[in-house]
Design a protein around this motif. Sequence first.
Motif, PDB file in Angstrom:
ATOM      1  N   VAL A 194       0.882  -1.083  -0.094  1.00 30.71           N
ATOM      2  CA  VAL A 194      -0.199  -0.061  -0.149  1.00 30.71           C
ATOM      3  C   VAL A 194       0.824   1.181   0.097  1.00 30.71           C
ATOM      4  O   VAL A 194       1.638   1.467   0.900  1.00 30.71           O
ATOM      5  CB  VAL A 194      -0.790   0.059   1.221  1.00 30.71           C
ATOM      6  CG1 VAL A 194      -1.920   1.192   1.091  1.00 30.71           C
ATOM      7  CG2 VAL A 194      -1.742  -1.141   1.327  1.00 30.71           C
ATOM      8  N   GLY A 195       0.973   1.876  -1.018  1.00 29.66           N
ATOM      9  CA  GLY A 195       1.905   3.036  -1.066  1.00 29.66           C
ATOM     10  C   GLY A 195       3.274   2.486  -1.177  1.00 29.66           C
ATOM     11  O   GLY A 195       3.810   1.663  -1.843  1.00 29.66           O
ATOM     12  N   ASP A 196       4.115   3.273  -0.184  1.00 32.44           N
ATOM     13  CA  ASP A 196       5.439   2.784  -0.034  1.00 32.44           C
ATOM     14  C   ASP A 196       5.514   1.514   1.048  1.00 32.44           C
ATOM     15  O   ASP A 196       6.549   1.060   1.355  1.00 32.44           O
ATOM     16  CB  ASP A 196       6.167   4.045   0.645  1.00 32.44           C
ATOM     17  CG  ASP A 196       6.492   5.044  -0.594  1.00 32.44           C
ATOM     18  OD1 ASP A 196       6.377   4.630  -1.682  1.00 32.44           O
ATOM     19  OD2 ASP A 196       6.788   6.100  -0.524  1.00 32.44           O
ATOM     20  N   ALA A 197       4.440   1.194   1.786  1.00 33.27           N
ATOM     21  CA  ALA A 197       4.514   0.289   2.936  1.00 33.27           C
ATOM     22  C   ALA A 197       4.194  -1.005   2.201  1.00 33.27           C
ATOM     23  O   ALA A 197       3.289  -1.497   1.530  1.00 33.27           O
ATOM     24  CB  ALA A 197       3.401   0.737   3.931  1.00 33.27           C
ATOM     25  N   ASP A 198       5.025  -2.017   2.912  1.00 35.84           N
ATOM     26  CA  ASP A 198       5.069  -3.346   2.623  1.00 35.84           C
ATOM     27  C   ASP A 198       4.428  -4.206   3.714  1.00 35.84           C
ATOM     28  O   ASP A 198       5.099  -4.073   4.772  1.00 35.84           O
ATOM     29  CB  ASP A 198       6.193  -4.187   2.101  1.00 35.84           C
ATOM     30  CG  ASP A 198       6.659  -3.519   0.693  1.00 35.84           C
ATOM     31  OD1 ASP A 198       5.784  -3.259  -0.154  1.00 35.84           O
ATOM     32  OD2 ASP A 198       7.839  -3.391   0.518  1.00 35.84           O
ATOM     33  N   TRP A 199       3.337  -5.097   3.636  1.00 36.93           N
ATOM     34  CA  TRP A 199       2.648  -5.568   4.931  1.00 36.93           C
ATOM     35  C   TRP A 199       2.881  -6.924   4.684  1.00 36.93           C
ATOM     36  O   TRP A 199       2.475  -7.671   3.534  1.00 36.93           O
ATOM     37  CB  TRP A 199       1.076  -5.413   5.127  1.00 36.93           C
ATOM     38  CG  TRP A 199       0.977  -4.111   5.410  1.00 36.93           C
ATOM     39  CD1 TRP A 199       0.817  -2.758   4.464  1.00 36.93           C
ATOM     40  CD2 TRP A 199       0.646  -3.364   6.583  1.00 36.93           C
ATOM     41  NE1 TRP A 199       0.551  -1.725   5.083  1.00 36.93           N
ATOM     42  CE2 TRP A 199       0.402  -1.936   6.310  1.00 36.93           C
ATOM     43  CE3 TRP A 199       0.357  -3.943   7.886  1.00 36.93           C
ATOM     44  CZ2 TRP A 199       0.106  -1.105   7.638  1.00 36.93           C
ATOM     45  CZ3 TRP A 199      -0.150  -3.054   8.977  1.00 36.93           C
ATOM     46  CH2 TRP A 199      -0.286  -1.905   8.697  1.00 36.93           C
ATOM     47  N   THR A 200       3.358  -7.808   5.621  1.00 35.73           N
ATOM     48  CA  THR A 200       3.528  -9.400   5.595  1.00 35.73           C
ATOM     49  C   THR A 200       2.495  -9.777   6.903  1.00 35.73           C
ATOM     50  O   THR A 200       3.021  -9.409   7.813  1.00 35.73           O
ATOM     51  CB  THR A 200       4.613  -9.746   5.707  1.00 35.73           C
ATOM     52  OG1 THR A 200       5.556  -9.356   4.469  1.00 35.73           O
ATOM     53  CG2 THR A 200       4.751 -11.405   5.551  1.00 35.73           C
ATOM     54  N   LEU A 201       1.474 -10.185   6.608  1.00 33.82           N
ATOM     55  CA  LEU A 201       0.404 -11.031   7.911  1.00 33.82           C
ATOM     56  C   LEU A 201      -0.053 -12.132   7.340  1.00 33.82           C
ATOM     57  O   LEU A 201      -0.057 -12.646   6.473  1.00 33.82           O
ATOM     58  CB  LEU A 201      -0.645  -9.573   7.923  1.00 33.82           C
ATOM     59  CG  LEU A 201      -1.419  -9.080   6.684  1.00 33.82           C
ATOM     60  CD1 LEU A 201      -2.547 -10.046   6.715  1.00 33.82           C
ATOM     61  CD2 LEU A 201      -1.454  -7.530   6.838  1.00 33.82           C
ATOM     62  N   THR A 202      -0.852 -12.662   8.754  1.00 37.43           N
ATOM     63  CA  THR A 202      -1.575 -13.901   8.626  1.00 37.43           C
ATOM     64  C   THR A 202      -3.037 -13.336   8.877  1.00 37.43           C
ATOM     65  O   THR A 202      -3.358 -12.544   9.872  1.00 37.43           O
ATOM     66  CB  THR A 202      -1.133 -14.801   9.587  1.00 37.43           C
ATOM     67  OG1 THR A 202       0.431 -14.818   9.243  1.00 37.43           O
ATOM     68  CG2 THR A 202      -1.773 -16.076   9.729  1.00 37.43           C
ATOM     69  N   VAL A 203      -4.085 -13.983   8.120  1.00 42.13           N
ATOM     70  CA  VAL A 203      -5.347 -13.789   8.448  1.00 42.13           C
ATOM     71  C   VAL A 203      -5.966 -14.384   9.792  1.00 42.13           C
ATOM     72  O   VAL A 203      -5.480 -15.600   9.898  1.00 42.13           O
ATOM     73  CB  VAL A 203      -6.073 -14.149   7.444  1.00 42.13           C
ATOM     74  CG1 VAL A 203      -7.715 -13.945   7.497  1.00 42.13           C
ATOM     75  CG2 VAL A 203      -6.020 -13.298   6.046  1.00 42.13           C
ATOM     76  N   ARG A 204      -6.404 -13.619  10.464  1.00 38.13           N
ATOM     77  CA  ARG A 204      -6.785 -14.198  12.002  1.00 38.13           C
ATOM     78  C   ARG A 204      -8.519 -14.529  12.092  1.00 38.13           C
ATOM     79  O   ARG A 204      -8.924 -15.244  12.553  1.00 38.13           O
ATOM     80  CB  ARG A 204      -6.138 -13.416  13.037  1.00 38.13           C
ATOM     81  CG  ARG A 204      -4.853 -13.616  13.365  1.00 38.13           C
ATOM     82  CD  ARG A 204      -4.532 -12.684  14.610  1.00 38.13           C
ATOM     83  NE  ARG A 204      -5.276 -12.656  15.936  1.00 38.13           N
ATOM     84  CZ  ARG A 204      -5.270 -11.875  16.822  1.00 38.13           C
ATOM     85  NH1 ARG A 204      -4.612 -10.997  16.766  1.00 38.13           N
ATOM     86  NH2 ARG A 204      -5.821 -12.216  17.659  1.00 38.13           N
TER      87      ARG A 204
END
Length: 130
Positions: A59-69
Amino acid sequence: MANEPLERMRLDKWLWAARFFKTRSHATQAIEHGRVKLNGERVKPARDVKPGDRLEIRVGDADWTLTVRALAMQRGPAPVAQGLYEEDSAGRARREQQALERKLAASPAAAIKGRPTKRDRRRIHRFTGD
């Protein structure tokens, strides 16, 4: 049946409910442009997401790495939306480092050659005595 917990839902709808994008159409565009990966691969907006899936989101300059809870049918307040996912600690550290680098970077106005800024003009007038 209305109170049963969800097992699956569309990826674009989950991204909207988790507040990564302001509208579902923005979420759909991001998925179509390859800015969202589900379990390491590009997918379509209608792909089902379920708890335990891993997402990589840009999103824009941000990189997110996540797990759906969890899954939610409605878009709620930010604290509720943050409960829908768990961010990877390495991903959070990388995102915070990127934010720090952007904050410490030179302002874009400093790189522009051309008209002086209002501050520059005042310095020039003070120096030349005009």
